[in-house]
Scaffold this motif. Structure first.
Motif, PDB file in Angstrom:
ATOM      1  N   VAL A  29       3.087  -1.137  13.878  1.00  0.00           N
ATOM      2  CA  VAL A  29       4.351  -1.836  14.070  1.00  0.00           C
ATOM      3  C   VAL A  29       4.735  -2.532  12.767  1.00  0.00           C
ATOM      4  N   ILE A  30       5.947  -2.260  12.311  1.00  0.00           N
ATOM      5  CA  ILE A  30       6.481  -2.883  11.095  1.00  0.00           C
ATOM      6  C   ILE A  30       7.665  -3.765  11.488  1.00  0.00           C
ATOM      7  N   ARG A  31       7.672  -4.999  10.970  1.00  0.00           N
ATOM      8  CA  ARG A  31       8.838  -5.870  11.201  1.00  0.00           C
ATOM      9  C   ARG A  31       9.658  -5.956   9.926  1.00  0.00           C
ATOM     10  N   PHE A  32      10.948  -5.643  10.048  1.00  0.00           N
ATOM     11  CA  PHE A  32      11.851  -5.729   8.912  1.00  0.00           C
ATOM     12  C   PHE A  32      12.361  -7.156   8.751  1.00  0.00           C
ATOM     13  N   ASN A  33      12.985  -7.409   7.626  1.00  0.00           N
ATOM     14  CA  ASN A  33      13.441  -8.764   7.318  1.00  0.00           C
ATOM     15  C   ASN A  33      14.491  -9.278   8.298  1.00  0.00           C
ATOM     16  N   ASN A  34      15.212  -8.364   8.956  1.00  0.00           N
ATOM     17  CA  ASN A  34      16.233  -8.781   9.926  1.00  0.00           C
ATOM     18  C   ASN A  34      15.659  -8.979  11.329  1.00  0.00           C
ATOM     19  N   GLU A  36      14.095  -6.713  13.142  1.00  0.00           N
ATOM     20  CA  GLU A  36      13.953  -5.467  13.892  1.00  0.00           C
ATOM     21  C   GLU A  36      12.569  -4.868  13.665  1.00  0.00           C
ATOM     22  N   LEU A  37      12.070  -4.173  14.685  1.00  0.00           N
ATOM     23  CA  LEU A  37      10.742  -3.570  14.628  1.00  0.00           C
ATOM     24  C   LEU A  37      10.826  -2.049  14.616  1.00  0.00           C
ATOM     25  N   ALA A  38       9.959  -1.439  13.810  1.00  0.00           N
ATOM     26  CA  ALA A  38       9.764   0.007  13.827  1.00  0.00           C
ATOM     27  C   ALA A  38       8.361   0.276  14.349  1.00  0.00           C
ATOM     28  N   VAL A  39       8.243   1.145  15.320  1.00  0.00           N
ATOM     29  CA  VAL A  39       6.953   1.474  15.929  1.00  0.00           C
ATOM     30  C   VAL A  39       6.622   2.927  15.606  1.00  0.00           C
ATOM     31  N   ILE A  40       5.528   3.127  14.873  1.00  0.00           N
ATOM     32  CA  ILE A  40       5.101   4.462  14.456  1.00  0.00           C
ATOM     33  C   ILE A  40       3.973   4.929  15.368  1.00  0.00           C
ATOM     34  N   SER A  41       4.112   6.137  15.927  1.00  0.00           N
ATOM     35  CA  SER A  41       3.123   6.725  16.846  1.00  0.00           C
ATOM     36  C   SER A  41       2.855   5.815  18.048  1.00  0.00           C
ATOM     37  N   GLU A 114      13.099  -0.760   3.584  1.00  0.00           N
ATOM     38  CA  GLU A 114      11.863  -1.539   3.620  1.00  0.00           C
ATOM     39  C   GLU A 114      10.640  -0.705   3.990  1.00  0.00           C
ATOM     40  N   LEU A 115      10.857   0.530   4.368  1.00  0.00           N
ATOM     41  CA  LEU A 115       9.759   1.418   4.743  1.00  0.00           C
ATOM     42  C   LEU A 115      10.009   2.783   4.115  1.00  0.00           C
ATOM     43  N   GLU A 116       9.243   3.086   3.072  1.00  0.00           N
ATOM     44  CA  GLU A 116       9.412   4.369   2.391  1.00  0.00           C
ATOM     45  C   GLU A 116       8.686   5.466   3.166  1.00  0.00           C
ATOM     46  N   CYS A 117       9.203   6.672   3.080  1.00  0.00           N
ATOM     47  CA  CYS A 117       8.575   7.783   3.797  1.00  0.00           C
ATOM     48  C   CYS A 117       8.765   9.083   3.037  1.00  0.00           C
ATOM     49  N   LEU A 118       7.886  10.034   3.303  1.00  0.00           N
ATOM     50  CA  LEU A 118       8.040  11.374   2.733  1.00  0.00           C
ATOM     51  C   LEU A 118       7.400  12.406   3.646  1.00  0.00           C
ATOM     52  N   LEU A 119       7.947  13.602   3.590  1.00  0.00           N
ATOM     53  CA  LEU A 119       7.400  14.728   4.334  1.00  0.00           C
ATOM     54  C   LEU A 119       6.201  15.282   3.580  1.00  0.00           C
ATOM     55  N   PHE A 120       5.062  15.338   4.249  1.00  0.00           N
ATOM     56  CA  PHE A 120       3.832  15.853   3.638  1.00  0.00           C
ATOM     57  C   PHE A 120       3.835  17.361   3.821  1.00  0.00           C
ATOM     58  N   GLU A 121       4.338  18.052   2.818  1.00  0.00           N
ATOM     59  CA  GLU A 121       4.625  19.481   2.954  1.00  0.00           C
ATOM     60  C   GLU A 121       3.388  20.362   2.809  1.00  0.00           C
ATOM     61  N   GLY A 122       3.417  21.502   3.492  1.00  0.00           N
ATOM     62  CA  GLY A 122       2.400  22.536   3.341  1.00  0.00           C
ATOM     63  C   GLY A 122       1.155  22.358   4.179  1.00  0.00           C
ATOM     64  N   HIS A 141       4.507   0.880   3.388  1.00  0.00           N
ATOM     65  CA  HIS A 141       5.073  -0.448   3.577  1.00  0.00           C
ATOM     66  C   HIS A 141       4.714  -1.271   2.344  1.00  0.00           C
ATOM     67  N   ALA A 142       5.670  -1.398   1.439  1.00  0.00           N
ATOM     68  CA  ALA A 142       5.399  -2.014   0.142  1.00  0.00           C
ATOM     69  C   ALA A 142       4.993  -3.471   0.266  1.00  0.00           C
ATOM     70  N   GLU A 143       5.578  -4.207   1.208  1.00  0.00           N
ATOM     71  CA  GLU A 143       5.294  -5.637   1.341  1.00  0.00           C
ATOM     72  C   GLU A 143       3.806  -5.899   1.557  1.00  0.00           C
ATOM     73  N   SER A 144       3.143  -5.049   2.338  1.00  0.00           N
ATOM     74  CA  SER A 144       1.712  -5.225   2.609  1.00  0.00           C
ATOM     75  C   SER A 144       0.855  -4.223   1.831  1.00  0.00           C
ATOM     76  N   GLN A 145       1.494  -3.411   1.003  1.00  0.00           N
ATOM     77  CA  GLN A 145       0.793  -2.383   0.227  1.00  0.00           C
ATOM     78  C   GLN A 145      -0.048  -1.479   1.137  1.00  0.00           C
ATOM     79  N   THR A 146       0.587  -1.023   2.225  1.00  0.00           N
ATOM     80  CA  THR A 146      -0.113  -0.236   3.233  1.00  0.00           C
ATOM     81  C   THR A 146       0.480   1.159   3.357  1.00  0.00           C
TER      82      THR A 146
END
Length: 236
Positions: A29-34, A36-41, A114-122, A141-146
């Motif tokens: 769970v990531i909390r953005f500065n506003n 709002e929460l993003a829930v991954i998996s 606030e949350l960078e992402c990329l497709l892990f190709e191949g 998540h740059a803020e926590s370096q995670t």
């Protein structure tokens, strides 16, 4: 129950068996500065976890990061009908009954800045039906370096049952942050994977959260690099 990992990032876990092995599963769970929460998996949450989420902020984004981590998505969406479901576009074809609001491919390399992402190709894995692509997006998540991974690496340690430890020692993933031998054999497009790994290594992460296994808190970037050097069979 949620457990705080660092500033604005939490995890929750539940038991899970895969081919008879106890591997567990984890949502992030990531909390953005506003607020709002993003829930991954998302996992199957209990009342206490739901209460904690509601106290943290507004669940706005529910993310299915690859073609396999969607089992609890619909139940989680039912708890938060106002949230938007983000998933890889190929999941629409695989599970058309799942309502997807936006494809991850449409977000470039940033989610709300606030949350960078990329497709892990191949990258592929072996299932009884053969070698199948994961189509996994991984997150930073740059803020926590995670770095947040799902099925692109595992890390099993002494906290897991004996059978899980034994199998992970044989096929990889025991006290090593890396994919298993099954993914190594299934993946043919190694150059695409290499390019993805090189992009990941540009991120300044010091921690890795995996969906299956233990969180890596020490030398995480070094361990990730070494794990994929083993996977690719070359230095990076």
């Amino acid at each position: 129950m949620l457990r705080k990992i660092d500033k604005n990032i939490w995890i929750a876990e539940q038991p899970l068996k895969y081919f008879g092995l106890s591997v567990g599963t984890r949502m992030t769970v990531i909390r953005f500065n506003n607020g709002e929460l993003a829930v991954i998996s998302p996992i199957q949450v209990d009342d206490e976890t739901t209460k904690q989420l509601n106290q943290l902020g507004n669940v706005k984004y529910i993310i299915a990061p690859n073609l396999f981590h969607y089992l609890f998505l619909s139940n989680f969406k039912a708890l938060y009908p106002q949230a938007k479901v983000y998933a890889v576009s190929a999941l629409k074809a695989k599970r058309p009954e799942i309502s997807i609001d936006q494809a991850l491919e449409d977000n470039g390399e940033n989610l709300l800045g606030e949350l960078e992402c990329l497709l892990f190709e191949g990258f592929k894995t072996f299932l009884p039906s053969g070698a199948l692509p994961l189509n996994e997006y991984i997150f930073f998540h740059a803020e926590s370096q995670t770095l947040v991974l799902t099925d692109t690496a595992f890390y099993f340690d002494e906290s897991f049952p004996m059978t899980t430890k034994l199998v992970s020692k044989i096929i990889g993933g025991y006290k090593k942050l890396r994919p298993s031998l099954l993914e190594q054999l299934a993946t043919q497009e190694k150059e695409k994977v290499k390019q993805s790994v090189q992009k990941v290594l540009r991120w300044d992460f010091r921690r890795v959260i995996v969906a299956h296994g233990s969180i890596v808190e020490h030398d995480a970037k070094k361990q990730f690099k070494e794990g994929y050097e083993w996977f690719l069979g070359e230095s990076l």
